[in-house]
Design an enzyme around this catalytic site. Sequence first.
Site, PDB file in Angstrom:
ATOM      1  N   LYS A   1       0.822  -1.218   0.000  1.00  0.00           N
ATOM      2  CA  LYS A   1       0.000   0.000   0.000  1.00  0.00           C
ATOM      3  C   LYS A   1       0.855   1.268   0.000  1.00  0.00           C
ATOM      4  O   LYS A   1       0.562   2.234  -0.687  1.00  0.00           O
ATOM      5  CB  LYS A   1      -0.883  -0.034   1.252  1.00  0.00           C
ATOM      6  CG  LYS A   1      -2.146   0.769   1.166  1.00  0.00           C
ATOM      7  CD  LYS A   1      -3.108   0.438   2.305  1.00  0.00           C
ATOM      8  CE  LYS A   1      -2.537   0.765   3.663  1.00  0.00           C
ATOM      9  NZ  LYS A   1      -3.508   0.570   4.765  1.00  0.00           N
ATOM     10  N   LYS A   2       1.928   1.263   0.811  1.00  0.00           N
ATOM     11  CA  LYS A   2       2.675   2.511   1.041  1.00  0.00           C
ATOM     12  C   LYS A   2       4.138   2.474   0.605  1.00  0.00           C
ATOM     13  O   LYS A   2       4.881   3.438   0.823  1.00  0.00           O
ATOM     14  CB  LYS A   2       2.662   2.854   2.535  1.00  0.00           C
ATOM     15  CG  LYS A   2       1.272   3.153   3.091  1.00  0.00           C
ATOM     16  CD  LYS A   2       1.369   3.578   4.550  1.00  0.00           C
ATOM     17  CE  LYS A   2       0.024   3.921   5.136  1.00  0.00           C
ATOM     18  NZ  LYS A   2       0.092   4.194   6.575  1.00  0.00           N
TER      19      LYS A   2
HETATM   20  N1  CTP Z   1      -7.489   6.592  14.289  1.00  0.00           N
HETATM   21  C1  CTP Z   1      -8.265   7.498  15.040  1.00  0.00           C
HETATM   22  N2  CTP Z   1      -7.695   8.680  15.486  1.00  0.00           N
HETATM   23  C2  CTP Z   1      -6.410   8.955  15.191  1.00  0.00           C
HETATM   24  C3  CTP Z   1      -5.613   8.056  14.440  1.00  0.00           C
HETATM   25  C4  CTP Z   1      -6.201   6.859  14.005  1.00  0.00           C
HETATM   26  O1  CTP Z   1      -9.439   7.265  15.298  1.00  0.00           O
HETATM   27  N3  CTP Z   1      -5.904  10.121  15.606  1.00  0.00           N
HETATM   28  C5  CTP Z   1      -8.119   5.364  13.820  1.00  0.00           C
HETATM   29  C6  CTP Z   1      -8.199   5.285  12.292  1.00  0.00           C
HETATM   30  O2  CTP Z   1      -9.297   6.055  11.827  1.00  0.00           O
HETATM   31  C7  CTP Z   1      -8.372   3.797  12.080  1.00  0.00           C
HETATM   32  C8  CTP Z   1      -7.543   3.194  13.221  1.00  0.00           C
HETATM   33  O3  CTP Z   1      -7.337   4.254  14.177  1.00  0.00           O
HETATM   34  O4  CTP Z   1      -9.748   3.446  12.236  1.00  0.00           O
HETATM   35  C9  CTP Z   1      -6.205   2.660  12.768  1.00  0.00           C
HETATM   36  O5  CTP Z   1      -5.577   3.699  12.041  1.00  0.00           O
HETATM   37  P1  CTP Z   1      -4.069   3.677  11.529  1.00  0.00           P
HETATM   38  O6  CTP Z   1      -4.053   4.013  10.086  1.00  0.00           O
HETATM   39  O7  CTP Z   1      -3.402   2.435  11.968  1.00  0.00           O
HETATM   40  O8  CTP Z   1      -3.448   4.907  12.395  1.00  0.00           O
HETATM   41  P2  CTP Z   1      -2.956   6.332  11.917  1.00  0.00           P
HETATM   42  O9  CTP Z   1      -2.397   7.026  13.119  1.00  0.00           O
HETATM   43  O10 CTP Z   1      -4.045   7.046  11.166  1.00  0.00           O
HETATM   44  O11 CTP Z   1      -1.765   5.938  10.946  1.00  0.00           O
HETATM   45  P3  CTP Z   1      -1.166   6.701   9.664  1.00  0.00           P
HETATM   46  O12 CTP Z   1      -0.700   8.054  10.097  1.00  0.00           O
HETATM   47  O13 CTP Z   1      -0.017   5.807   9.208  1.00  0.00           O
HETATM   48  O14 CTP Z   1      -2.281   6.752   8.640  1.00  0.00           O
END
Ligand code: CTP
Length: 131
Positions: A45-46
Site C-alpha cells: 500500500k505505502k
Molecule cells: N485513528 C483514530 N484517530 C487517530 C488516528 C487513528 O481514530 N488520531 C483510527 C483510524 O481512523 C483507524 C484506526 O485508528 O480506524 C487505525 O488507524 P491507523 O491508520 O493504523 O493509524 P494512523 O495514526 O491514522 O496511521 P497513519 O498516520 O499511518 O495513517
Amino acid sequence: MSKRVITFGTFDVFHVGHVNILERCASLGHTLIVGVSSDKLNFNKKQRYPIYKENDRLKIVQSMSFVDEVFFEESLEKKREYIEFFKADILAMGDDWKGKFDEFSDICEVVYFPRTPSISTTEIIEIVKSI
Ligand code: CTP
C-alpha cells in the site's frame, strides 16, 4: 447488545488515537475483533514497512482489555470475507474512512467514529525524524 464488532488498521507506533478508536468500537457490542494489517499489505500500500513488526503490532492490540480477537489482514480486497468469516454485525472505523466501506452495509452495520484530533502514526514519525 450481543453484537460482534470488527475494525481494521495498521496500529503502528501505537498511540492514544488507537486506544480511543478501539474503546469506541468495543462500546458498540460485546465482542471486538481487530484485523491488524500485515507488514506485506502495508508495503504493497505505502511502499514502506511499518516501524513495528506485525507480530508486535498484533500483540499490542491483543493486550488491550476491550479487544477480544485479533487476526492479520492480509489483503484489502478480503474485507467482505473477513466480515463474513468473523460473523461481524458491525464494521466500525475512524472517519478518515468515511463512506469508503458503505458497500458492506448489505451484510453489516457500518459506523464511522470521529478521529482523535492531532495525533497519527505519520505525524509521530515526522516529529521523531525532525528531532
Ligand atoms: N485513528 C483514530 N484517530 C487517530 C488516528 C487513528 O481514530 N488520531 C483510527 C483510524 O481512523 C483507524 C484506526 O485508528 O480506524 C487505525 O488507524 P491507523 O491508520 O493504523 O493509524 P494512523 O495514526 O491514522 O496511521 P497513519 O498516520 O499511518 O495513517
